[in-house]
Design a protein around this motif. Structure first.
Motif, PDB file in Angstrom:
ATOM      1  N   GLN A  18       0.824  -1.208   0.000  1.00 53.47           N
ATOM      2  CA  GLN A  18       0.000   0.000   0.000  1.00 53.47           C
ATOM      3  C   GLN A  18       0.861   1.263   0.000  1.00 53.47           C
ATOM      4  OE1 GLN A  18      -3.322   0.163  -0.526  1.00 53.47           O
ATOM      5  NE2 GLN A  18      -2.995  -2.036  -0.897  1.00 53.47           N
ATOM      6  N   GLN A  19       2.017   1.191   0.665  1.00 56.42           N
ATOM      7  CA  GLN A  19       2.918   2.343   0.662  1.00 56.42           C
ATOM      8  C   GLN A  19       3.464   2.598  -0.742  1.00 56.42           C
ATOM      9  OE1 GLN A  19       3.525   4.526   3.055  1.00 56.42           O
ATOM     10  NE2 GLN A  19       4.805   5.688   1.620  1.00 56.42           N
ATOM     11  N   ILE A  20       3.757   1.531  -1.484  1.00 59.21           N
ATOM     12  CA  ILE A  20       4.218   1.673  -2.869  1.00 59.21           C
ATOM     13  C   ILE A  20       3.153   2.384  -3.700  1.00 59.21           C
ATOM     14  CG2 ILE A  20       4.705   0.384  -4.989  1.00 59.21           C
ATOM     15  CD1 ILE A  20       6.060  -1.731  -3.196  1.00 59.21           C
ATOM     16  N   LEU A  21       1.907   1.950  -3.566  1.00 56.23           N
ATOM     17  CA  LEU A  21       0.829   2.554  -4.347  1.00 56.23           C
ATOM     18  C   LEU A  21       0.611   4.018  -3.965  1.00 56.23           C
ATOM     19  CD1 LEU A  21      -1.745  -0.398  -4.359  1.00 56.23           C
ATOM     20  CD2 LEU A  21      -0.028   0.184  -6.086  1.00 56.23           C
ATOM     21  N   ARG A  22       0.696   4.333  -2.677  1.00 57.00           N
ATOM     22  CA  ARG A  22       0.531   5.728  -2.238  1.00 57.00           C
ATOM     23  C   ARG A  22       1.667   6.596  -2.770  1.00 57.00           C
ATOM     24  NH1 ARG A  22      -1.302   3.234   2.655  1.00 57.00           N
ATOM     25  NH2 ARG A  22       0.798   3.394   3.547  1.00 57.00           N
ATOM     26  N   THR A  23       2.872   6.035  -2.826  1.00 56.24           N
ATOM     27  CA  THR A  23       4.015   6.790  -3.335  1.00 56.24           C
ATOM     28  C   THR A  23       3.848   7.082  -4.824  1.00 56.24           C
ATOM     29  OG1 THR A  23       5.485   5.811  -1.673  1.00 56.24           O
ATOM     30  CG2 THR A  23       6.524   6.797  -3.617  1.00 56.24           C
ATOM     31  N   LEU A  24       3.413   6.076  -5.585  1.00 51.87           N
ATOM     32  CA  LEU A  24       3.175   6.290  -7.016  1.00 51.87           C
ATOM     33  C   LEU A  24       2.148   7.399  -7.235  1.00 51.87           C
ATOM     34  CD1 LEU A  24       3.059   2.597  -8.327  1.00 51.87           C
ATOM     35  CD2 LEU A  24       4.873   4.280  -8.733  1.00 51.87           C
ATOM     36  N   GLU A  25       1.082   7.367  -6.467  1.00 53.24           N
ATOM     37  CA  GLU A  25       0.043   8.392  -6.608  1.00 53.24           C
ATOM     38  C   GLU A  25       0.581   9.778  -6.260  1.00 53.24           C
ATOM     39  OE1 GLU A  25      -2.885   6.640  -4.061  1.00 53.24           O
ATOM     40  OE2 GLU A  25      -4.050   5.847  -5.748  1.00 53.24           O
ATOM     41  N   ALA A  26       1.397   9.867  -5.205  1.00 54.78           N
ATOM     42  CA  ALA A  26       1.961  11.150  -4.801  1.00 54.78           C
ATOM     43  C   ALA A  26       2.853  11.734  -5.888  1.00 54.78           C
ATOM     44  CB  ALA A  26       2.760  10.994  -3.505  1.00 54.78           C
ATOM     45  N   TYR A  27       3.467  10.862  -6.692  1.00 51.09           N
ATOM     46  CA  TYR A  27       4.355  11.306  -7.758  1.00 51.09           C
ATOM     47  C   TYR A  27       3.648  11.413  -9.107  1.00 51.09           C
ATOM     48  CZ  TYR A  27       8.579  11.449  -4.988  1.00 51.09           C
ATOM     49  OH  TYR A  27       9.528  11.819  -4.069  1.00 51.09           O
ATOM     50  N   GLY A  28       2.320  11.340  -9.078  1.00 51.18           N
ATOM     51  CA  GLY A  28       1.555  11.516 -10.305  1.00 51.18           C
ATOM     52  C   GLY A  28       1.618  10.346 -11.254  1.00 51.18           C
ATOM     53  N   LEU A  29       2.064   9.197 -10.754  1.00 51.33           N
ATOM     54  CA  LEU A  29       2.220   8.014 -11.606  1.00 51.33           C
ATOM     55  C   LEU A  29       0.980   7.138 -11.459  1.00 51.33           C
ATOM     56  CD1 LEU A  29       5.976   7.346 -10.787  1.00 51.33           C
ATOM     57  CD2 LEU A  29       5.034   8.429 -12.837  1.00 51.33           C
ATOM     58  N   HIS A  30      -0.059   7.512 -12.180  1.00 51.00           N
ATOM     59  CA  HIS A  30      -1.347   6.831 -12.101  1.00 51.00           C
ATOM     60  C   HIS A  30      -1.377   5.680 -13.105  1.00 51.00           C
ATOM     61  CE1 HIS A  30      -2.372  10.279  -9.683  1.00 51.00           C
ATOM     62  NE2 HIS A  30      -2.151  11.081 -10.701  1.00 51.00           N
ATOM     63  N   TRP A  31      -2.011   4.589 -12.726  1.00 49.30           N
ATOM     64  CA  TRP A  31      -1.982   3.393 -13.556  1.00 49.30           C
ATOM     65  C   TRP A  31      -3.363   3.059 -14.104  1.00 49.30           C
ATOM     66  CZ3 TRP A  31      -1.149   3.741  -8.345  1.00 49.30           C
ATOM     67  CH2 TRP A  31      -2.089   3.135  -7.506  1.00 49.30           C
ATOM     68  N   ASP A  32      -3.354   2.251 -15.157  1.00 49.46           N
ATOM     69  CA  ASP A  32      -4.589   1.777 -15.779  1.00 49.46           C
ATOM     70  C   ASP A  32      -4.922   0.385 -15.257  1.00 49.46           C
ATOM     71  OD1 ASP A  32      -4.851   4.051 -17.511  1.00 49.46           O
ATOM     72  OD2 ASP A  32      -3.276   3.204 -18.768  1.00 49.46           O
ATOM     73  N   GLY A  33      -6.198   0.087 -15.116  1.00 42.83           N
ATOM     74  CA  GLY A  33      -6.633  -1.247 -14.739  1.00 42.83           C
ATOM     75  C   GLY A  33      -6.345  -1.574 -13.286  1.00 42.83           C
ATOM     76  N   SER A  34      -6.534  -2.830 -12.951  1.00 45.75           N
ATOM     77  CA  SER A  34      -6.325  -3.304 -11.580  1.00 45.75           C
ATOM     78  C   SER A  34      -4.854  -3.616 -11.337  1.00 45.75           C
ATOM     79  CB  SER A  34      -7.158  -4.566 -11.321  1.00 45.75           C
ATOM     80  OG  SER A  34      -8.536  -4.311 -11.527  1.00 45.75           O
ATOM     81  N   VAL A  35      -4.443  -3.502 -10.085  1.00 43.10           N
ATOM     82  CA  VAL A  35      -3.086  -3.892  -9.695  1.00 43.10           C
ATOM     83  C   VAL A  35      -2.991  -5.412  -9.745  1.00 43.10           C
ATOM     84  CG1 VAL A  35      -1.377  -3.864  -7.841  1.00 43.10           C
ATOM     85  CG2 VAL A  35      -2.849  -1.862  -8.231  1.00 43.10           C
ATOM     86  N   LEU A  36      -1.933  -5.927 -10.368  1.00 41.62           N
ATOM     87  CA  LEU A  36      -1.719  -7.368 -10.416  1.00 41.62           C
ATOM     88  C   LEU A  36      -0.779  -7.770  -9.284  1.00 41.62           C
ATOM     89  CD1 LEU A  36      -2.004 -10.144 -11.810  1.00 41.62           C
ATOM     90  CD2 LEU A  36       0.008  -9.540 -13.181  1.00 41.62           C
ATOM     91  N   TYR A  37      -1.269  -8.587  -8.377  1.00 37.92           N
ATOM     92  CA  TYR A  37      -0.454  -9.119  -7.289  1.00 37.92           C
ATOM     93  C   TYR A  37       0.035 -10.516  -7.688  1.00 37.92           C
ATOM     94  CZ  TYR A  37      -2.176  -5.333  -4.331  1.00 37.92           C
ATOM     95  OH  TYR A  37      -2.468  -4.099  -3.803  1.00 37.92           O
ATOM     96  N   GLN A  38       1.345 -10.711  -7.672  1.00 36.49           N
ATOM     97  CA  GLN A  38       1.858 -12.014  -8.066  1.00 36.49           C
ATOM     98  C   GLN A  38       1.360 -13.130  -7.152  1.00 36.49           C
ATOM     99  OE1 GLN A  38       6.189 -11.629  -8.465  1.00 36.49           O
ATOM    100  NE2 GLN A  38       5.922 -11.556 -10.679  1.00 36.49           N
TER     101      GLN A  38
END
Length: 256
Positions: free
Chosen positions: A18-38
């Motif tokens: 969740q910290q990784i995802l929050r960091t990406l959002e803070a840096y404007g790095l928004h993603w398409d689709g659902s997050v894939l968890y291995q």
């Protein structure tokens, strides 16, 4: 797209995903689709393993690290020659497609030691955990990844993954390996080496620092989304330093 590579539970830190995802959002790095968890793909990895085993393209190995060191640090494939073969232990690939050279879009032709390239490497660990190499190749194929840009510490991994792409009949992506930011030679800035996390409260400074590290022009706007748009528009791949490591001043490595 975002993929969380969470197939090594003993090394996982609670809340890190969740910290990784929050960091990406803070840096404007928004993603398409659902997050894939291995971790959600374990059945698919296991099915592929069983298929490889059933077609004699992989085999079990019980050799210890001490035994492999005695072989000269490169595994000699002895368990593949056993009759009958083991039915437990780590699983190794039958490396029929060794990759000793590949092209990197920044560094040019990369040459890999032949003994390393031809080794029957592990695709499932003795402790039952899936190896990174197989999982990432299968997921790249699933997600249609065509370009892989990452740190130069993974140059040898790219050679092994190229072997797997061929073995599994998937197209091999284009590679580009960036220089590592290091506090000292061979010691990259990473959580493993206790480097502090980047600042999610004021990402603008870190974005410009990253651009400078990669030889790129700075952004002259202060909005994160506009910074990324400007950075993309003026990005020049020829300005990226063509080296595997860049040493940072001690004060900068402490702040980055």
């Amino acid at each position: 797209m975002v993929r969380i590579e969470d197939i090594d539970p003993p090394r996982e830190v609670p809340g890190a995903s969740q910290q990784i995802l929050r960091t990406l959002e803070a840096y404007g790095l928004h993603w398409d689709g659902s997050v894939l968890y291995q971790s959600s793909r374990l059945d698919a990895y296991e099915a592929q393993l069983q298929q490889l085993l059933s077609h004699n393209k992989a085999y079990y190995c019980q050799c210890t690290r001490k035994q492999i060191q005695a072989m000269g640090a490169a595994y000699d494939g002895r368990c593949a020659r056993r009759t009958p073969r083991h039915r437990q232990g780590a699983i190794r690939i039958c490396n029929t497609h060794p990759v000793t050279q590949f092209y990197d879009q920044l560094l040019g032709d990369i040459h890999i030691d032949a003994d390393f390239a031809s080794e029957d490497f592990i695709i499932k660990r003795r402790d039952g955990l899936m190896a990174y190499q197989l999982a990432v190749v299968m997921d790249d194929a699933l997600q249609g990844v065509t370009e892989v840009v990452r740190g130069s510490d993974l140059l040898t991994s790219s050679a092994r993954q190229s072997t797997l792409y061929t073995l599994l009949d998937h197209p091999t992506p284009h590679w580009l390996h960036l220089p590592l930011a290091c506090a000292e030679p061979g010691r990259k800035l990473s959580k493993q080496n206790h480097a502090p996390a980047i600042d999610t409260r004021a990402p603008q400074a870190s974005i410009n620092a990253a651009l400078a590290f990669l030889g790129q022009a700075q952004c002259d706007v202060d909005d994160v989304d506009k910074m990324l748009t400007q950075a993309v528009s003026q990005f020049d791949i020829s300005r990226i330093p063509k080296q595997t490591e860049i040493l940072l001043p001690s004060n900068q490595s402490e702040q980055t």
